[in-house]
Motif scaffolding. Structure first.
Motif, mmCIF file in Angstrom:
data_model
loop_
_atom_site.group_PDB
_atom_site.id
_atom_site.type_symbol
_atom_site.label_atom_id
_atom_site.label_comp_id
_atom_site.label_asym_id
_atom_site.label_seq_id
_atom_site.Cartn_x
_atom_site.Cartn_y
_atom_site.Cartn_z
ATOM 1 N N MET A 127 0.839 -1.186 0.000
ATOM 2 C CA MET A 127 0.000 0.000 0.000
ATOM 3 C C MET A 127 0.878 1.241 0.000
ATOM 4 O O MET A 127 1.948 1.272 0.572
ATOM 5 N N VAL A 128 0.399 2.272 -0.614
ATOM 6 C CA VAL A 128 1.120 3.532 -0.746
ATOM 7 C C VAL A 128 1.114 4.280 0.585
ATOM 8 O O VAL A 128 0.092 4.351 1.260
ATOM 9 N N ASP A 129 2.262 4.834 0.959
ATOM 10 C CA ASP A 129 2.350 5.683 2.139
ATOM 11 C C ASP A 129 1.943 7.097 1.725
ATOM 12 O O ASP A 129 2.737 7.832 1.133
ATOM 13 N N VAL A 130 0.703 7.454 2.009
ATOM 14 C CA VAL A 130 0.125 8.713 1.561
ATOM 15 C C VAL A 130 0.908 9.907 2.091
ATOM 16 O O VAL A 130 1.160 10.868 1.356
ATOM 17 N N LYS A 131 1.322 9.859 3.336
ATOM 18 C CA LYS A 131 2.079 10.975 3.916
ATOM 19 C C LYS A 131 3.402 11.165 3.185
ATOM 20 O O LYS A 131 3.790 12.292 2.878
ATOM 21 N N GLN A 132 4.081 10.083 2.865
ATOM 22 C CA GLN A 132 5.349 10.168 2.152
ATOM 23 C C GLN A 132 5.149 10.761 0.756
ATOM 24 O O GLN A 132 5.933 11.605 0.321
ATOM 25 N N VAL A 133 4.106 10.339 0.065
ATOM 26 C CA VAL A 133 3.816 10.870 -1.265
ATOM 27 C C VAL A 133 3.497 12.363 -1.174
ATOM 28 O O VAL A 133 3.992 13.165 -1.964
ATOM 29 N N ALA A 134 2.683 12.741 -0.194
ATOM 30 C CA ALA A 134 2.314 14.147 -0.022
ATOM 31 C C ALA A 134 3.533 15.005 0.296
ATOM 32 O O ALA A 134 3.684 16.104 -0.236
ATOM 33 N N ASP A 135 4.414 14.501 1.143
ATOM 34 C CA ASP A 135 5.622 15.258 1.495
ATOM 35 C C ASP A 135 6.554 15.441 0.297
ATOM 36 O O ASP A 135 7.215 16.466 0.171
ATOM 37 N N ALA A 136 6.593 14.457 -0.585
ATOM 38 C CA ALA A 136 7.487 14.508 -1.747
ATOM 39 C C ALA A 136 6.863 15.215 -2.953
ATOM 40 O O ALA A 136 7.550 15.508 -3.923
ATOM 41 N N ALA A 137 5.570 15.508 -2.888
ATOM 42 C CA ALA A 137 4.869 16.103 -4.032
ATOM 43 C C ALA A 137 5.376 17.506 -4.335
ATOM 44 O O ALA A 137 5.738 18.264 -3.440
ATOM 45 N N ASP A 138 5.385 17.830 -5.624
ATOM 46 C CA ASP A 138 5.758 19.172 -6.054
ATOM 47 C C ASP A 138 4.602 20.148 -5.848
ATOM 48 O O ASP A 138 4.813 21.344 -5.702
ATOM 49 N N MET A 139 3.384 19.609 -5.854
ATOM 50 C CA MET A 139 2.195 20.447 -5.711
ATOM 51 C C MET A 139 1.039 19.561 -5.246
ATOM 52 O O MET A 139 0.935 18.408 -5.655
ATOM 53 N N ILE A 140 0.182 20.103 -4.394
ATOM 54 C CA ILE A 140 -1.045 19.407 -3.992
ATOM 55 C C ILE A 140 -2.199 20.359 -4.260
ATOM 56 O O ILE A 140 -2.181 21.508 -3.819
ATOM 57 N N VAL A 141 -3.193 19.870 -5.007
ATOM 58 C CA VAL A 141 -4.374 20.662 -5.324
ATOM 59 C C VAL A 141 -5.604 19.821 -5.022
ATOM 60 O O VAL A 141 -5.788 18.757 -5.609
ATOM 61 N N ASN A 142 -6.411 20.295 -4.088
ATOM 62 C CA ASN A 142 -7.693 19.674 -3.779
ATOM 63 C C ASN A 142 -7.595 18.165 -3.563
ATOM 64 O O ASN A 142 -8.423 17.402 -4.054
ATOM 65 N N GLY A 143 -6.566 17.724 -2.844
ATOM 66 C CA GLY A 143 -6.420 16.315 -2.506
ATOM 67 C C GLY A 143 -5.678 15.486 -3.538
ATOM 68 O O GLY A 143 -5.544 14.275 -3.378
ATOM 69 N N TYR A 144 -5.155 16.113 -4.585
ATOM 70 C CA TYR A 144 -4.378 15.408 -5.599
ATOM 71 C C TYR A 144 -2.921 15.838 -5.476
ATOM 72 O O TYR A 144 -2.612 17.028 -5.519
ATOM 73 N N ALA A 145 -2.022 14.862 -5.323
ATOM 74 C CA ALA A 145 -0.596 15.136 -5.219
ATOM 75 C C ALA A 145 0.030 15.008 -6.606
ATOM 76 O O ALA A 145 -0.088 13.958 -7.251
ATOM 77 N N PHE A 146 0.698 16.051 -7.059
ATOM 78 C CA PHE A 146 1.342 16.095 -8.371
ATOM 79 C C PHE A 146 2.853 16.051 -8.176
ATOM 80 O O PHE A 146 3.407 16.870 -7.448
ATOM 81 N N THR A 147 3.491 15.099 -8.844
ATOM 82 C CA THR A 147 4.931 14.934 -8.739
ATOM 83 C C THR A 147 5.519 14.780 -10.133
ATOM 84 O O THR A 147 4.993 14.029 -10.951
ATOM 85 N N ARG A 148 6.597 15.506 -10.390
ATOM 86 C CA ARG A 148 7.284 15.343 -11.673
ATOM 87 C C ARG A 148 7.967 13.979 -11.710
ATOM 88 O O ARG A 148 8.438 13.488 -10.691
ATOM 89 N N CYS A 149 8.024 13.398 -12.906
ATOM 90 C CA CYS A 149 8.720 12.132 -13.103
ATOM 91 C C CYS A 149 9.314 12.131 -14.499
ATOM 92 O O CYS A 149 9.091 13.063 -15.282
ATOM 93 N N ALA A 150 10.054 11.101 -14.836
ATOM 94 C CA ALA A 150 10.705 11.021 -16.146
ATOM 95 C C ALA A 150 9.690 11.050 -17.285
ATOM 96 O O ALA A 150 9.942 11.610 -18.349
ATOM 97 N N GLU A 151 8.532 10.451 -17.066
ATOM 98 C CA GLU A 151 7.492 10.393 -18.095
ATOM 99 C C GLU A 151 6.742 11.711 -18.247
ATOM 100 O O GLU A 151 6.150 11.970 -19.275
ATOM 101 N N GLY A 152 6.693 12.500 -17.181
ATOM 102 C CA GLY A 152 5.938 13.745 -17.175
ATOM 103 C C GLY A 152 5.494 14.095 -15.766
ATOM 104 O O GLY A 152 6.244 14.676 -14.994
ATOM 105 N N PHE A 153 4.257 13.695 -15.424
ATOM 106 C CA PHE A 153 3.706 14.003 -14.106
ATOM 107 C C PHE A 153 2.936 12.799 -13.564
ATOM 108 O O PHE A 153 2.112 12.216 -14.274
ATOM 109 N N ARG A 154 3.177 12.468 -12.310
ATOM 110 C CA ARG A 154 2.395 11.443 -11.622
ATOM 111 C C ARG A 154 1.418 12.151 -10.707
ATOM 112 O O ARG A 154 1.779 13.107 -10.028
ATOM 113 N N VAL A 155 0.198 11.654 -10.679
ATOM 114 C CA VAL A 155 -0.844 12.260 -9.854
ATOM 115 C C VAL A 155 -1.476 11.164 -9.013
ATOM 116 O O VAL A 155 -1.866 10.111 -9.540
#
Length: 73
Positions: A1-29
């Motif tokens: 299972m995904v560690d939500v807190k870890q993902v949120a802390d590493a996110a480049d941006m959070i909008v309305n409950g969606y964590a956006f993170t840059r990746c090699a492909e583009g953006f992971r949400v």
């Protein structure tokens, strides 16, 4: 299972409950309220992978386009 807190802390941006993170492909949400729902967008906004339904992909894509400027270097 995904560690939500870890993902949120590493996110480049959070909008309305969606964590956006840059990746090699583009953006992971990740939906932080439903961690089983995620999407990967290319840099030009095309869906590469998803576990979201079409409506949620559209919502996440709209958030990305409206707020992408906040993720720029």
């Amino acid at each position: 299972m995904v560690d939500v807190k870890q993902v949120a802390d590493a996110a480049d941006m959070i909008v309305n409950g969606y964590a956006f993170t840059r990746c090699a492909e583009g953006f992971r949400v990740l939906n932080l309220n439903r961690p089983d729902r995620a999407v990967v967008f290319s840099n030009d906004g095309k869906v590469l992978e998803t576990s979201m339904d079409d409506i949620e992909v559209r919502i996440a894509g709209d958030y990305l386009e409206k707020n992408r400027k906040f993720m720029e270097d």
